[in-house]
Design an enzyme around this catalytic site. Structure first.
Site, mmCIF file in Angstrom:
data_model
loop_
_atom_site.group_PDB
_atom_site.id
_atom_site.type_symbol
_atom_site.label_atom_id
_atom_site.label_comp_id
_atom_site.label_asym_id
_atom_site.label_seq_id
_atom_site.Cartn_x
_atom_site.Cartn_y
_atom_site.Cartn_z
ATOM 1 N N THR A 70 22.697 -0.325 6.444
ATOM 2 C CA THR A 70 23.674 0.120 7.434
ATOM 3 C C THR A 70 22.975 0.612 8.701
ATOM 4 O OG1 THR A 70 25.285 0.689 5.737
ATOM 5 C CG2 THR A 70 25.513 1.817 7.859
ATOM 6 N N GLN A 177 22.393 -9.316 1.949
ATOM 7 C CA GLN A 177 22.684 -10.012 0.677
ATOM 8 C C GLN A 177 21.803 -11.231 0.479
ATOM 9 O OE1 GLN A 177 24.428 -9.133 -1.909
ATOM 10 N NE2 GLN A 177 25.411 -7.341 -1.013
ATOM 11 N N SER A 197 18.053 -4.417 3.361
ATOM 12 C CA SER A 197 18.346 -3.176 2.624
ATOM 13 C C SER A 197 17.527 -3.138 1.345
ATOM 14 C CB SER A 197 19.843 -3.141 2.281
ATOM 15 O OG SER A 197 20.101 -2.131 1.331
ATOM 16 N N CYS A 330 33.109 -0.977 -0.381
ATOM 17 C CA CYS A 330 33.886 -0.097 0.480
ATOM 18 C C CYS A 330 35.381 -0.296 0.268
ATOM 19 C CB CYS A 330 33.527 -0.340 1.937
ATOM 20 S SG CYS A 330 31.769 -0.144 2.187
HETATM 21 N N1 PLP Z 1 25.392 -5.728 4.827
HETATM 22 C C1 PLP Z 1 25.800 -6.335 3.704
HETATM 23 C C2 PLP Z 1 26.108 -7.802 3.735
HETATM 24 C C3 PLP Z 1 25.935 -5.598 2.517
HETATM 25 O O1 PLP Z 1 26.357 -6.222 1.405
HETATM 26 C C4 PLP Z 1 25.622 -4.217 2.526
HETATM 27 C C5 PLP Z 1 25.778 -3.391 1.296
HETATM 28 O O2 PLP Z 1 26.500 -3.732 0.397
HETATM 29 C C6 PLP Z 1 25.182 -3.632 3.729
HETATM 30 C C7 PLP Z 1 25.092 -4.413 4.845
HETATM 31 C C8 PLP Z 1 24.829 -2.171 3.798
HETATM 32 O O3 PLP Z 1 23.550 -1.889 3.244
HETATM 33 P P1 PLP Z 1 23.204 -0.390 2.736
HETATM 34 O O4 PLP Z 1 23.959 -0.192 1.460
HETATM 35 O O5 PLP Z 1 21.709 -0.397 2.514
HETATM 36 O O6 PLP Z 1 23.590 0.553 3.796
#
Ligand code: PLP
Length: 386
Positions: A70, A177, A197, A330
């Site tokens: 994020t 992902q 991530s 989410c």
């Molecule tokens: N982008 C995608 C496609 C994700 O699936 C996720 C998490 O599920 C994120 C961003 C966010 O990553 P993080 O959980 O490390 O903040």
């Protein structure tokens, strides 16, 4: 318990845990400190950055450690848009993760940017002709995901990058992902910046990275001591950075021919995914596969079970020992249908029946067979209740 929710989070690899442990215990120094403990932490951080840079195919100075996917996405989008405003126009898609959708909306609300959403087809692929028509001389950034977290659809990032660069703009790719399954080097994706991530690739939650070309001017989100070459102030999380470098190193070690930024267990996992899809299609009447059959992450099998409720199917699965998800961590627990599925043309009613199974290289055929049987049983129980 059979865990088929690896797209939400995967366990920390033992090698990553072992590698990070010294930096939480004896080697606890602050990398900015000018003494032996500080030097040791600083060397560990530099080494982790170098390993991540090799994996990403970029220079070490182009890697910024963040607190996760994020933050990497926020830094890329807000940082690039505000750092070198070619104009105040951003292009994205309606199927991005909230980290992207909320970041572009912040730029719209607070900084007056105009945001265009390029349409996707029924499988979730970006309409390239529509993208070409949307990118303008004042487009400061285009941001797309390499692969979707809910339905697993893979974008043609190289083609997207070519369109974006021909128009003189900049491309950021959310590879959260895709990492571990596809080559996510900026070169392969045709991108200027790529977000990663940790907890999707065997490192802990709370670490991530942005690989961004050093020619980009990135306005920092966090101001302070000027760490991470000024792109991200704050004492660096040395232990987690070491874990992330170790985890991505394991991804590319897993086959001799693995490319930098790529992974190699993909083929075996894709076979399991196909077995899961075929099993559900043959044993669950009315099941619909969402996303693309051709351009799909090896790790994700996603379905609609019309006439049920996704939440009820998930509960039924958990009662039968299988853990999965509706697709978006989410959206889980909210009553709103998934915006991703709506953008793919799924009706609001059917979108409420979504279930996503996500695999890892540790998933087995027995687990997949058990998941198919549990799904058939859970869906049959629910449809008989009606
Ligand atoms: N982008 C995608 C496609 C994700 O699936 C996720 C998490 O599920 C994120 C961003 C966010 O990553 P993080 O959980 O490390 O903040």
């Amino acid at each position: 318990m059979i865990y088929l929710d690896h797209a939400a989070s995967s366990p920390v690899r033992p090698e990553a845990l072992q590698a990070m442990w010294p930096y939480l215990t004896g080697e606890f120094g602050n990398p900015s400190s000018h003494h032996a403990l500080g030097d040791s932490a600083s060397r560990a951080l530099a080494d982790a950055r170098a390993r991540l840079a090799t994996w990403f195919g970029v220079r070490p100075a182009e890697v910024t450690f963040t607190s996760g996917g994020t933050e990497a996405i926020n830094l890329a989008i807000k940082g690039i848009a505000l750092g070198a405003p070619r104009g105040r126009h951003i292009v994205t898609t309606p199927i991005e993760h909230e980290a992207t959708l909320e970041s572009v909306d912040f730029l719209r609300r607070v900084h007056g940017f105009e945001v265009s959403y390029v349409p996707v087809d029924a499988t979730g692929r970006v309409d390239l002709a529509a993208l070409a028509a949307l990118v303008r001389p004042d487009t400061s950034l285009v941001t797309v995901m390499a692969a979707n977290n809910e339905v697993g659809t893979i974008q043609n990032c190289a083609a997207i990058g070519a369109i974006v660069h021909a128009a003189g703009s900049v491309l950021h790719v959310d590879a959260v992902q895709a990492a571990g399954w596809l080559d996510v080097t900026p070169d392969a994706l045709g991108a200027d910046a790529v977000s990663l991530s940790g907890h999707k690739v065997g490192a802990p939650k709370g670490i991530g990275a942005l690989a961004a070309r050093s020619r980009l001017r990135i306005e920092p989100l966090l101001h302070g001591g000027g760490q991470e070459r000024g792109r991200r102030s704050g004492t660096e999380n040395v232990a987690f950075a070491v874990a992330l470098a170790t985890a991505v190193g394991l991804l590319s070690e897993s086959a001799a021919d693995a490319p930098a930024g790529g992974a190699s267990e993909s083929a075996g996992v894709a076979l399991l995914r196909d077995h899961l899809i075929e099993g559900i299609e043959t044993t669950v009447p009315g099941a619909v596969v969402t996303g693309s059959r051709e351009h799909r992450l090896p790790s994700i099998a996603s379905f609609l079970f019309p006439g049920t409720s996704g939440e009820a199917v998930l509960l039924g699965l958990e009662e039968r020992g299988v853990v999965s998800s509706s697709g978006s961590a989410c959206a889980a627990g909210s009553d709103e249908p998934s915006p991703v599925l709506l953008a793919l043309g799924v009706s609001p009613q059917d979108a409420q029946t979504a279930v996503r199974f996500s695999l890892s290289p540790s998933s087995t055929l027995d687990e997949v067979n058990a998941a198919v049987a549990a799904t058939a049983d859970a869906v049959a129980a629910l449809t008989q209740l009606r």
